[in-house]
Structure formats: C-alpha cells, structure tokens
Design a protein around this motif. Structure first.
Motif, PDB file in Angstrom:
ATOM      1  N   GLU A  32       9.859   3.016  62.381  1.00 15.34           N
ATOM      2  CA  GLU A  32       9.740   2.199  63.677  1.00 15.34           C
ATOM      3  C   GLU A  32       8.729   2.200  64.359  1.00 15.34           C
ATOM      4  O   GLU A  32       8.383   1.117  64.957  1.00 15.34           O
ATOM      5  N   GLU A  33       7.993   3.274  64.252  1.00 13.15           N
ATOM      6  CA  GLU A  33       6.345   3.142  65.092  1.00 13.15           C
ATOM      7  C   GLU A  33       5.660   2.033  64.744  1.00 13.15           C
ATOM      8  O   GLU A  33       5.134   1.435  65.290  1.00 13.15           O
ATOM      9  N   GLU A  34       5.536   1.952  63.199  1.00 11.94           N
ATOM     10  CA  GLU A  34       5.074   0.665  62.825  1.00 11.94           C
ATOM     11  C   GLU A  34       5.756  -0.587  62.793  1.00 11.94           C
ATOM     12  O   GLU A  34       4.989  -1.671  63.004  1.00 11.94           O
ATOM     13  N   ILE A  35       7.152  -0.558  62.778  1.00 12.41           N
ATOM     14  CA  ILE A  35       7.723  -1.852  62.785  1.00 12.41           C
ATOM     15  C   ILE A  35       8.101  -2.331  64.305  1.00 12.41           C
ATOM     16  O   ILE A  35       7.991  -3.599  64.484  1.00 12.41           O
ATOM     17  N   HIS A  36       8.566  -1.554  65.095  1.00 11.12           N
ATOM     18  CA  HIS A  36       8.921  -1.775  66.477  1.00 11.12           C
ATOM     19  C   HIS A  36      10.084  -3.064  66.396  1.00 11.12           C
ATOM     20  O   HIS A  36       9.856  -3.824  67.289  1.00 11.12           O
TER      21      HIS A  36
END
Lengths: 478, 100
Positions: A32-36
């Motif tokens: 999630e940190e990468e995709i948001h």
C-alpha cells in the motif's frame, strides 16, 4: 480464491472471515505504501467485523451472499462516523452522520469494509492525480496512473488489497480505471443503485457500481447493491438484479454493433493496439455465436462536448454547499462572505475550481443557451441515436479507453487531453444506460486493454452475457 | 488562445463561484477554459432547433413516497460536523456590512 467462493468456504468451515481478511491485510501491508490505493485502511474495524461474522457463522447464522468478503469503498461514499473526504481538503476531518444506502446493504450481506479508497477530488479526473492526498499508482506498473476517478478502487482490486470494490461513474470513472488496471468495472443503469449517501458531483449522471477481478464477482456485488431505495427519488422501483443465469447463457444469436465512431472511425486518438484488441473481441463474440457488425451511433462524437458542459454545470451547483458553514474546515475571516471565499479557495484543488467556474459560466446569463441549453439537446440526440441502434442490436461494443495506462504527469498540464480519456464512456452516462469494461488482451506495452459492452437501459442481464463470454475467451488466450 | 472566454469573464465567474484567484491562476484558467469551450464549439455545427432538451435520463415525475413517520436525523450528530456552533445553531461571522 474468487470473491464468490469466500462465503461458501466460510460456511463450510474451510476458512474463516478473519483468515480471509488477514490475507488481504497482508497484501495491503506489503504494497500500500507504494500504491496508495486507500485514503484510510479500516484495519481494526474490519477485524472486529470479521470476528463478529465468524461468531455468528459458528452459531449457524447465514449472513448473506457477501459473508466475509472484504470490500473497498470509494471515499466519496458516506460511512457513518468514518472520515469521508472525496480526496478534498474541504472535507478534511468530516465524519458523515449517516451511512450511504449501499453501505447498509453491504453490511447486511455480510461484507467486511476494509477501507476508503483514493479518487480524483470530488471524482473529477481520469487519473487519480487530482487527489489532495497524492496520486494512486497502477499496481501493474507503478510509473503509470490507475485511471480515474475511481483509481483507488480499481488499484485495490488489481493489487489484491480487496477482491471487490465500489466506485462511482459520472463519465467513465468506474470503467476507465477498470480498463487501465485490468479488472472488471460496471456502470449500471442510472437509478439501478441508490445514490443516497454518494457525495454528489453531477446528479443526473452519477451512478455507483462494482469493481471485481471477475465478471461473476462483479455480478455478485451488483446484485447486492442494486434495487429500489425510497431515500433516492431517482431510484428505479425494481427489485435487486438477479444475474446468475446471464453468466452461463452465452451470446448465441445476439446481435452486437461495434460503434464505428468510437472504434477508429470519427474520433481520433484511439490507439492501434487498443483497436486490435477490439478486433479480437469481435472475433471472440462471433466465434461464440453472436452476429457482430460495425454500426454508426453518430452523436456519440458530440458526447464529450455536451458532457463537459452538463457535468460542470451540475457540479457548480452541487459544490456550492461547501462554504465552511455546516461541515468541513473553515478559514476564518471578518465576514461570512469573506469566510466562504477563503474557505473555498483554500479547500478546493485546481481541477475542481476549473469545473466549478466552467459550470458557473455555462449557466450564467447570456451563455446559458449557447452552452447548457445546447448540450441538453445533444443529450436528446444521443438518447435518440442509442434508441435507434438498439432497434437493430441487443448490445453495442467499443474500446473502454483510448489507450492503456499512461505515465503519471503525462496529462496533468492539459485538462482537455485528460478529458479525452472519457471519450468512449461518456455517452452511456448522458443516456443513463448501463455499460461495463472487461479486460481483453494487452497493448504493445504489455498493459491491459478494456473492452466496453454497452446495453440499453435496464438490460444489465444481456450485458453480463457478453461480459462473461469475453472474459472466458480472454482467459483462454493467456 | 482564442476569444471564447476573456480574463474578465473568468474573474467574474470566480466571484460568482466564491473563489479568489491569483493573477497567475487567472491567466492559466482563462487559457484552459478557453480550450475546453473551443472544443465544445463543435456543437455549433448541429441543427438543434427542433430538438427537445433532456435534463435527466429517466422519465420520472413527481416521485412521492407514502407519508410514513420514520427515524429523525440526530441534530447533535449534524451539529458536531460544523466548524462553529452556538445554542444549537450554526454560527458564522457577521453577515451584514460586507464590504463586497
């Protein structure tokens, strides 16, 4: 495991709602940190809900068709007590005092709400880059956009953060991100799903719909959220959809028209690799027994122009309510009118301001007839042309989006180029008709292409027949 | 740049919409709105005299439900969302005597 297998597996004791949820939460933790994809992950609430479902199931209770299925919700749909931001600073910190109707229906059906997904501010955009909280990235290639405005929901499904997600579609905001992320996205008939609790953008065009990995899962979610709601005066007085037979019925004998204008004809900018996928889709439907031919729906060419008058006009009126008086943050000033100007100026992003001004202009004295009046007449033309087409054809077909997912930043400086992303999807909103995007083939860059199946008002059933056939054929190829 | 909308028009519309724009924003919005309105000019080619306008996709009129008493919204919850409240009412800065 497909979404629709989850409730049975839980009831049979093969897994638990908790176990299912943890798998998806792990995926969220990993990427999630990468995709948001999310504005808010409801980890604790989801765990509590999953435990409640497991307890009730252990007591022998049958909770419904979505038992234990994690669902992600676009953050323009009201969730009581849970922040609902529309990815705008102007709703920062606001907690709705009520649930949208579909939230209640999801809970009753046993769904577990995992979070609120990112979007273009107030659903205005085609890339999710217009979010006040930063862009969402395409899980298939993080240098690319996921599409928009429901980019967070599409990315959540594509990244395996949730097997199902809810979006809203005003001009293509479910179908285009579904195409760019390689998932299934459905805009139902206008009025099929209650809009009560959906934060209004353009009220005569907005419609809530499902995202899923498969056509069958999209059908399952649509069945649960559809059906009449007395709290929405535009809700169609019909019972919930039953699409179960559509999934296996096939397309034998169906007449399908490929909209020439949107498929390499009048409208430029549809890329060759997308058109090749469309040709393959035509072949697949023909092999399955459908009669497919090119046809003309002439006024679809004018859909974009009419839409970018009508939608901003409605938005300029709907967004007048954000004035710092009743909800959301306020920028203090000496007088009420100065406070309203300061609050709105600080709270809205550029694209929202652009559309509010465009709409205000189109509705203003001296320009009303030239823009808004004319666009409403074009809306009639589009409806008439579709009505003529559906005398000859059961379904229509086109690409969903002109290209595969484009790089972040590619179109942010040129709003009109961004608007052209909606060229194939807009006419269905103007007519109020259902349409869905099904992944079919890949572009030269290896990214997915979506094929759009359009149907006449209320005919989601036939639309899903073609969707299921396209999906089966696409899976056969890869 | 075209003549579809002037900088003064944009400033006027911004005032109507309760938005304050910087000079730079006025320039960029004027040019962007002009582009969008120029695209919409393709509608000028259409013969629309005899066409009825459509405001809404559904032919619904006077949708009335039965007048049954239901749950009433909780005032506290709605007031809790407001930036400022006094005596169960939304509070705003002085509304009269605006310089505008």
């Amino acid at each position: 495991m497909n979404a629709r297998e989850i409730p049975t597996a839980i009831r049979n004791g093969e897994t638990t709602a908790k176990e299912v949820l943890e798998t998806y939460l792990e995926a969220i933790h990993n990427r999630e940190e990468e995709i948001h994809a999310f504005n808010l992950v409801l980890e604790e609430e989801a765990r509590n809900e999953a435990e409640r479902i497991d307890t009730l199931t252990a007591e022998g209770e049958n909770l419904g068709p979505l038992t234990g299925i994690p669902v992600a919700i676009k953050d323009n749909i009201c969730t009581q007590g849970v922040p609902t931001t529309c990815s705008s600073k102007i709703l920062d910190g606001w907690r709705p005092p009520y649930d949208a109707t579909i939230i209640g229906r999801l809970r009753e059906a046993g769904a577990v709400i995992v979070g609120k997904t990112n979007l273009d501010e107030f659903a205005m955009g085609a890339s999710t880059e217009n979010s006040a909280f930063g862009p969402t990235r395409n899980p298939l290639d993080t240098t690319r956009v996921p599409g928009g405005s429901s980019g967070g929901s599409a990315a959540a499904v594509a990244a395996g953060f949730a097997p199902l997600a809810i979006g809203s579609d005003t001009g293509g905001s479910i179908r285009q991100p579904a195409a760019l992320c390689g998932v299934v996205g459905v805009k139902p008939t206008y009025g099929r799903v209650s809009r009560y609790g959906l934060v209004a953008f353009a009220s005569s065009l907005d419609q809530i719909g499902p995202f899923a990995e498969t056509v069958a899962d999209a059908a399952l979610l649509l069945e649960v959220i559809s059906g009449h709601d007395p709290l929405d005066t535009t809700s169609i007085p019909e019972p919930p959809l039953d699409l179960s037979t559509a999934l296996t019925q096939g397309v034998e004998g169906l007449r399908i028209g490929v909209i020439d204008e949107l498929s390499g004809g009048a409208i430029e900018g549809i890329s060759d690799d997308v058109l090749e996928c469309l040709e393959d889709a035509v072949q697949a439907l023909t092999s399955a027994g459908a009669i497919v031919e090119r046809t003309s729906v002439p006024s679809t060419v004018y859909g974009l122009s009419a839409y970018y008058v009508i939608a901003p006009a409605e938005a300029s009126s709907n967004l007048a309510r954000y004035d710092g008086v009743r909800f959301g943050p306020r920028v203090d000033a000496k007088t009420t009118s100065e406070m309203m100007v300061a609050t709105r100026t600080a709270g809205f992003g550029d694209e929202v301001k652009r559309r509010i001004m465009l709409g205000t202009y189109a509705l203003s004295a001296g320009y009303y007839d030239a823009y808004y009046g004319k666009s409403q007449k074009v809306r009639t033309l589009i409806m008439n042309d579709f009505a003529n087409a559906y005398k000859k054809y059961d379904l229509l077909l086109s690409p969903t989006a002109p290209t595969t997912a484009f790089p972040l930043g590619d179109k942010t400086e040129d709003p009109l180029q961004m608007y052209l992303q909606d060229i194939c999807t807009i006419s269905s909103n103007l007519a109020g008709h259902p349409a869905m995007s099904v992944p079919f083939g890949k572009g030269t860059d290896g990214l997915p292409v979506g094929i759009q199946v359009l149907a006449s008002a209320m005919d989601e059933h036939t639309m899903f027949r073609a969707g299921a056939v396209l999906e089966a054929s696409n899976q056969g190829k890869s | 740049m075209n003549e579809r909308i002037s900088r003064d028009d944009v400033a006027h519309v911004a005032r109507l919409a309760c938005l304050s724009l910087t000079n730079d924003e006025l320039d960029s919005f004027t040019s962007q709105l002009a582009d969008i309105l120029e695209h919409a000019a393709d509608l000028d080619a259409l013969e629309l005299e005899e066409i009825e306008p459509t405001a809404h996709p559904l032919p619904l009129a006077n949708v009335l439900r039965d007048d049954e008493p239901g749950a009433v919204a909780d005032r506290e919850k709605f007031l809790a969302s407001a930036p400022q409240v006094e005596n169960n009412q939304f509070k705003v800065p002085p509304a009269l005597g605006d310089p505008a």
